[in-house]
Design an enzyme around this catalytic site. Structure first.
Site, PDB file in Angstrom:
ATOM      1  N   GLU A  34       0.934  -1.252  -0.004  1.00  0.00           N
ATOM      2  CA  GLU A  34      -0.101   0.101  -0.207  1.00  0.00           C
ATOM      3  C   GLU A  34       0.762   1.280  -0.154  1.00  0.00           C
ATOM      4  OE1 GLU A  34      -1.844   0.547   3.920  1.00  0.00           O
ATOM      5  OE2 GLU A  34      -3.741   1.332   2.919  1.00  0.00           O
ATOM      6  N   HIS A  36       2.413   4.723   0.819  1.00  0.00           N
ATOM      7  CA  HIS A  36       2.456   5.354   2.256  1.00  0.00           C
ATOM      8  C   HIS A  36       2.947   6.531   2.261  1.00  0.00           C
ATOM      9  CE1 HIS A  36       1.244   1.413   4.246  1.00  0.00           C
ATOM     10  NE2 HIS A  36       1.412   2.313   5.393  1.00  0.00           N
ATOM     11  N   ASP A  45       3.311  -1.729   6.351  1.00  0.00           N
ATOM     12  CA  ASP A  45       2.431  -2.237   7.440  1.00  0.00           C
ATOM     13  C   ASP A  45       3.055  -3.787   7.604  1.00  0.00           C
ATOM     14  OD1 ASP A  45       1.014   0.139   6.988  1.00  0.00           O
ATOM     15  OD2 ASP A  45      -0.769  -1.072   6.027  1.00  0.00           O
ATOM     16  N   HIS A 120      -2.395  -3.428   9.453  1.00  0.00           N
ATOM     17  CA  HIS A 120      -3.129  -3.169   8.283  1.00  0.00           C
ATOM     18  C   HIS A 120      -4.352  -2.591   8.547  1.00  0.00           C
ATOM     19  CE1 HIS A 120      -4.361  -1.656   4.185  1.00  0.00           C
ATOM     20  NE2 HIS A 120      -5.113  -2.784   3.921  1.00  0.00           N
ATOM     21  N   GLU A 122      -7.338  -1.911   7.512  1.00  0.00           N
ATOM     22  CA  GLU A 122      -8.528  -2.409   6.807  1.00  0.00           C
ATOM     23  C   GLU A 122      -8.732  -3.879   6.884  1.00  0.00           C
ATOM     24  OE1 GLU A 122      -6.554  -0.168   5.839  1.00  0.00           O
ATOM     25  OE2 GLU A 122      -7.458   1.380   4.834  1.00  0.00           O
ATOM     26  N   HIS A 177      -2.351   6.944   8.823  1.00  0.00           N
ATOM     27  CA  HIS A 177      -1.762   6.322   7.808  1.00  0.00           C
ATOM     28  C   HIS A 177      -0.792   7.184   7.020  1.00  0.00           C
ATOM     29  CE1 HIS A 177      -1.237   3.891   4.075  1.00  0.00           C
ATOM     30  NE2 HIS A 177      -1.437   5.045   3.400  1.00  0.00           N
ATOM     31  N   GLU A 182       3.390   5.563  12.002  1.00  0.00           N
ATOM     32  CA  GLU A 182       4.123   4.465  10.977  1.00  0.00           C
ATOM     33  C   GLU A 182       5.641   5.158  10.731  1.00  0.00           C
ATOM     34  OE1 GLU A 182       0.822   2.210   8.659  1.00  0.00           O
ATOM     35  OE2 GLU A 182       1.166   4.241   7.976  1.00  0.00           O
TER      36      GLU A 182
HETATM   37 ZN    ZN Z   1       0.300   1.516   7.199  1.00  0.00          ZN
HETATM   38 MN    MN Z   2      -2.429   0.118   5.908  1.00  0.00          MN
END
Ligand code: ZN
Ligand code: MN
Length: 258
Positions: A34, A36, A45, A120, A122, A177, A182
């Site tokens: 994904e 970032h 993630d 992650h 979701e 996010h 992170e």
């Molecule tokens: Zn992430």
């Molecule tokens: Mn994520």
């Protein structure tokens, strides 16, 4: 005697000796591929979940399974949206079945306790479904002591750490996010993979409280970050990593190691 806690580095015979103790516990890190933001790689993630698992495995005497490096679809209000380039996602069905299948295999090997450590946002409900199905199936097949646990690592950040890491106020894990959480953890664990000179500085996203299909890219910051990572430091990553590690080790010890 284990020379590594990573399942993918163990030979089958040593693994069999470990499962034969009857005390086998496997941690399964789950992430995503994904975007970032412009300052961090696509694999954040899974990298973070894997690093948390490696540390917790030492605390609770566990093995770490190979990570899930693809996750459920990135959503605009928690991951910037699945329309973005680089983001490469699974359907709900695929993630549920992957979770079910891998956990059933671990049970078949003689492992009776599995903890999924999610990285992650979701993924959560689909990991939940896969674990529920796997434990039900295992018990129906006669493996009646099979148990599993599911957690997301950010839920183990304590209030004191939260105040130290977000002195100007915390806006919620969903919009972290590509933000301070992170990025600080990456600066602590993989600093060579972060380029802070490219970190965006826009204000936190305030997405409307609904989703639309197809997604409109203008509804989320163009950077791909839902909040600015400008306050991220390795020191804050240190604080975050320590609280996450100890919180998760405590929870797993209480539930699966008593
Ligand atoms: Zn992430
Ligand atoms: Mn994520």
């Amino acid at each position: 005697m284990l020379t590594t806690r990573h399942l993918e580095d163990l030979d089958a015979q040593t693994y069999q000796e470990y499962t034969a103790t009857g005390r086998g516990l496997v941690l399964l890190p789950t992430g995503a591929t994904e975007q970032h933001g412009p300052h961090m790689p696509l694999g954040v993630d899974a990298m973070l979940a894997r690093a948390v698992c490696a540390a917790v495995a030492d605390d609770v005497d566990a093995l770490v399974a190979p990570a899930f490096c693809y996750g459920y679809k990135s959503q605009p209000r928690s991951g910037g949206g699945n329309h973005r380039i680089g983001t490469t996602s699974l359907s709900a069905q695929a993630l549920i079945l992957q979770t079910h299948d891998v956990v059933i295999e671990l049970f078949r090997h003689g492992i009776r306790k599995v903890a999924v450590v999610n990285g992650h946002f979701e993924n959560y409900q689909f990991l939940y479904e896969g674990l529920d199905l796997a434990v039900r199936t295992a018990r129906l097949l006669g493996m009646e002591d099979s148990r599993a646990m599911l957690l997301s690592y950010w839920d183990h950040v304590d209030d004191e750490t939260l105040r130290a890491v977000f002195p100007d106020g915390f806006h919620g894990w969903d919009i972290e996010h590509g933000g301070v959480l992170e990025t600080s953890l990456m600066l602590r664990l993989h600093p060579e993979k972060v380029d802070m000179s490219r970190a965006p500085t826009h204000p936190p996203a305030e997405p409307a409280p609904y989703d639309i299909f197809p997604e409109h890219p203008a509804r989320t910051p163009i950077s791909g970050c839902l909040s600015s990572p400008a306050g991220a430091t390795a020191e804050r990553g240190d604080l975050l990593f320590d609280t996450v590690r100890s919180g998760i080790s405590r929870a797993i010890s209480a539930e699966l190691r008593q």
